[in-house]
Design a protein around this motif. Structure first.
Motif, PDB file in Angstrom:
ATOM      1  N   UNK A  62     -14.285  11.097   3.092  1.00 28.80           N
ATOM      2  CA  UNK A  62     -13.652  10.475   4.237  1.00 28.80           C
ATOM      3  C   UNK A  62     -13.270   9.039   3.861  1.00 28.80           C
ATOM      4  N   UNK A  63     -11.996   8.705   3.998  1.00 30.15           N
ATOM      5  CA  UNK A  63     -11.548   7.384   3.575  1.00 30.15           C
ATOM      6  C   UNK A  63     -12.193   6.266   4.367  1.00 30.15           C
ATOM      7  N   UNK A  64     -12.688   6.582   5.583  1.00 33.93           N
ATOM      8  CA  UNK A  64     -13.340   5.538   6.357  1.00 33.93           C
ATOM      9  C   UNK A  64     -14.585   5.031   5.670  1.00 33.93           C
ATOM     10  N   UNK A  65     -15.203   5.863   4.783  1.00 32.48           N
ATOM     11  CA  UNK A  65     -16.368   5.397   4.054  1.00 32.48           C
ATOM     12  C   UNK A  65     -15.972   4.341   3.041  1.00 32.48           C
ATOM     13  N   UNK A  66     -14.719   4.397   2.588  1.00 34.28           N
ATOM     14  CA  UNK A  66     -14.275   3.422   1.599  1.00 34.28           C
ATOM     15  C   UNK A  66     -13.667   2.216   2.285  1.00 34.28           C
ATOM     16  N   UNK A 102      -6.010  11.050  -6.718  1.00 32.60           N
ATOM     17  CA  UNK A 102      -6.158  11.419  -5.304  1.00 32.60           C
ATOM     18  C   UNK A 102      -6.713  10.273  -4.450  1.00 32.60           C
ATOM     19  N   UNK A 103      -7.927   9.900  -4.733  1.00 28.97           N
ATOM     20  CA  UNK A 103      -8.647   9.021  -3.810  1.00 28.97           C
ATOM     21  C   UNK A 103      -8.023   7.632  -3.712  1.00 28.97           C
ATOM     22  N   UNK A 104      -7.803   6.993  -4.850  1.00 34.71           N
ATOM     23  CA  UNK A 104      -7.291   5.619  -4.831  1.00 34.71           C
ATOM     24  C   UNK A 104      -5.847   5.525  -4.338  1.00 34.71           C
ATOM     25  N   UNK A 105      -4.935   6.416  -4.735  1.00 31.74           N
ATOM     26  CA  UNK A 105      -3.580   6.327  -4.164  1.00 31.74           C
ATOM     27  C   UNK A 105      -3.574   6.503  -2.646  1.00 31.74           C
ATOM     28  N   UNK A 106      -4.442   7.385  -2.171  1.00 25.94           N
ATOM     29  CA  UNK A 106      -4.508   7.586  -0.724  1.00 25.94           C
ATOM     30  C   UNK A 106      -5.021   6.323  -0.018  1.00 25.94           C
ATOM     31  N   UNK A 107      -6.049   5.720  -0.623  1.00 24.92           N
ATOM     32  CA  UNK A 107      -6.596   4.486  -0.044  1.00 24.92           C
ATOM     33  C   UNK A 107      -5.547   3.376  -0.066  1.00 24.92           C
ATOM     34  N   UNK A 108      -4.779   3.328  -1.147  1.00 22.62           N
ATOM     35  CA  UNK A 108      -3.743   2.303  -1.283  1.00 22.62           C
ATOM     36  C   UNK A 108      -2.666   2.467  -0.213  1.00 22.62           C
ATOM     37  N   UNK A 109      -2.244   3.702  -0.024  1.00 21.27           N
ATOM     38  CA  UNK A 109      -1.202   3.973   0.989  1.00 21.27           C
ATOM     39  C   UNK A 109      -1.699   3.632   2.382  1.00 21.27           C
ATOM     40  N   UNK A 110      -2.933   4.030   2.657  1.00 22.77           N
ATOM     41  CA  UNK A 110      -3.476   3.795   3.997  1.00 22.77           C
ATOM     42  C   UNK A 110      -3.620   2.302   4.265  1.00 22.77           C
ATOM     43  N   UNK A 111      -4.082   1.553   3.275  1.00 24.85           N
ATOM     44  CA  UNK A 111      -4.253   0.115   3.496  1.00 24.85           C
ATOM     45  C   UNK A 111      -2.894  -0.572   3.623  1.00 24.85           C
ATOM     46  N   UNK A 112      -1.870  -0.087   2.908  1.00 28.46           N
ATOM     47  CA  UNK A 112      -0.534  -0.673   3.039  1.00 28.46           C
ATOM     48  C   UNK A 112       0.011  -0.443   4.446  1.00 28.46           C
TER      49      UNK A 112
END
Lengths: 185, 265
Positions: free
Chosen positions: B189-193, A128-138
């Motif tokens: 919240x992704x903004x924290x990361x 969940x968390x890391x794939x979402x972060x990856x997509x958002x940063x891309x």
């Protein structure tokens, strides 16, 4: 005779003055435009910093479940280093593409591991968390303001007469954050 | 008039008080791993410790630091705290299985670094390694409060906090066994990361408009100057050789030419 030579001289002087004004105006205008494009480089750096952080977070979790010699892990580490250390934008763009593909494949590999399935916390990170972060940063990288401004600048610079004049005086095209043509991640 | 002035001053003071933002809590669960009761008790305890000793306790929980060193990050967070000199900050990085503490100068005089590190290893680490984050935070805060009572002589009311009464002993130093079921971790919240949302340094629309307004090629000043030069060279006295035009004619002529050839936008 004397008046004729004066007139010719004045005419030549006029042409020279007009030409100098044109050159000076072109140089001033395009230099200012280029500086403005470079100012937006800050936003690109912020976006790339976010990419590096996501990469570091994925590696942190991966190291708990994979050996240090795992090829995907090594590849992502190398791409991260390249992104950090390279100064040329095209090379960093290439590293960014390699990093994106590497991180995705690493997450896919982690999902297959029994040790990850047994760990609820890391399972949540990888699924969940890391794939979402990856997509958002891309997405943030694609929409980085710097590239849009550089593309716009280069298009006008290449097609306008004053742009050609400014090039004679040393104003250069803006380097874009895109990988070299024909390169594969 | 005097009464009106006093009334206005009072209204202003009231308005400022109302508009003042409440101080941010020093206990911040960015990873969303703590139970609400633990969070509430931690904030209550931090308030009581501050009231009794003047020391501020801060706890920051995150999932990841994006490759940053926890100790350096804790120092940066401490520097951002209100009254950082009086603050003891604990940074817990759940996803990286790491933690770090940082103390301000005054806080370190109240609770020495050695005492703080001992508390961490005895009252925090065992539960943290067992992924009992509620127990770890509670243990550290209770242990710190007891240590402060002993060193400063202050009386800190710990009754009812973290589900214990005053007579109960502190959490033991023995590691708590890892439970078969882990606590449910909510997606944060992704903004924290990823940090603050990225915004462009400049609005491109206004930048474009500004650029279009800037002169490229001949400026108005250049046109006027060229017009005057031409007038002096070619414009003669009336009746003599020369066109007899004044400078205005030349200026408008150059202006027209610049528009025609695109020397000026």
């Amino acid at each position: 005779m004397h008046k004729r030579s004066t007139a010719v001289l004045a005419f030549v002087l006029m042409i020279a003055l007009i030409g100098a004004s044109l050159l000076w105006g072109a140089y001033k205008g395009w230099s200012a435009e280029r500086r403005q494009v470079e100012t937006s480089m800050g936003t690109l750096e912020e976006v790339l910093s976010a990419r590096r952080e996501v990469g570091a977070n994925i590696l942190t979790v991966a190291r708990r479940h994979l050996p240090a010699s795992d090829p995907l892990l090594v590849s992502v580490q190398a791409a991260l280093t390249d992104l950090n250390q390279s100064s040329a934008l095209t090379r960093r763009a290439q590293a960014n593409e390699t990093l994106q593909a590497g991180m995705k494949n690493l997450l896919d590999e982690l999902r297959q591991l029994p040790s990850l399935s047994a760990d609820e916390r890391d399972s949540m990170y990888v699924n969940q968390l890391l794939p979402q972060a990856l997509e958002q940063s891309a997405r943030m990288t694609e929409q980085a303001e710097y590239n849009l401004q550089a593309e716009r600048f280069n298009r006008s610079f290449d097609t306008s007469f004053s742009g050609r004049l400014a090039r004679l005086l040393g104003v250069e095209r803006a380097e874009q954050f895109t990988p070299p043509e024909g390169s594969t991640p | 008039m005097k009464k009106l002035s006093i009334l206005l001053c009072l209204l202003m003071v009231l308005a400022m008080t109302a508009m003042a933002e409440p101080a941010a809590s020093p206990i911040h669960d960015g990873a969303a791993v703590l139970q609400p009761a633990t969070l509430a008790d931690a904030r209550t305890l931090a308030d009581r410790v501050w009231a009794a000793t003047g020391l501020r306790l801060a706890v920051e929980l995150r999932h990841f630091l994006g490759g940053a060193d926890p100790a350096a990050y804790a120092q940066r967070l401490l520097a951002q705290q209100e009254d950082s000199a009086d603050t003891l900050l604990l940074l817990v990085v759940v996803g990286e299985e790491a933690y770090a503490a940082a103390s301000g100068a005054t806080a370190e005089r109240t609770l020495s670094r050695e005492a703080r590190d001992t508390l961490l290893s005895r009252s925090f680490r065992p539960a943290f390694q067992g992924r009992d984050y509620d127990g770890a935070v509670a243990g550290f805060l209770l242990g710190t409060a007891r240590q402060l009572e002993a060193s400063t002589g202050a009386d800190i009311d710990l009754d009812g906090l973290f589900g214990r009464s005053q007579s109960q002993p502190l959490p033991s130093a023995a590691p708590t066994p890892a439970s078969g079921t882990h606590k449910r971790i909510q997606l944060p919240n992704l903004n924290d990361i990823l940090g603050e949302p990225i915004s462009p340094t400049r609005d491109p629309g206004s930048a474009r408009r500004q650029h279009e307004q800037e002169d490229r090629g001949l400026s108005i000043g250049s046109i006027i100057a060229i017009g005057f030069v031409l007038s002096m060279v070619f414009g003669g006295k009336k009746g003599k050789r020369g066109c007899g035009c004044g400078p205005l004619g030349w200026i408008f002529g150059v202006f027209g030419l610049s528009k025609f050839f695109g020397w000026r936008r």
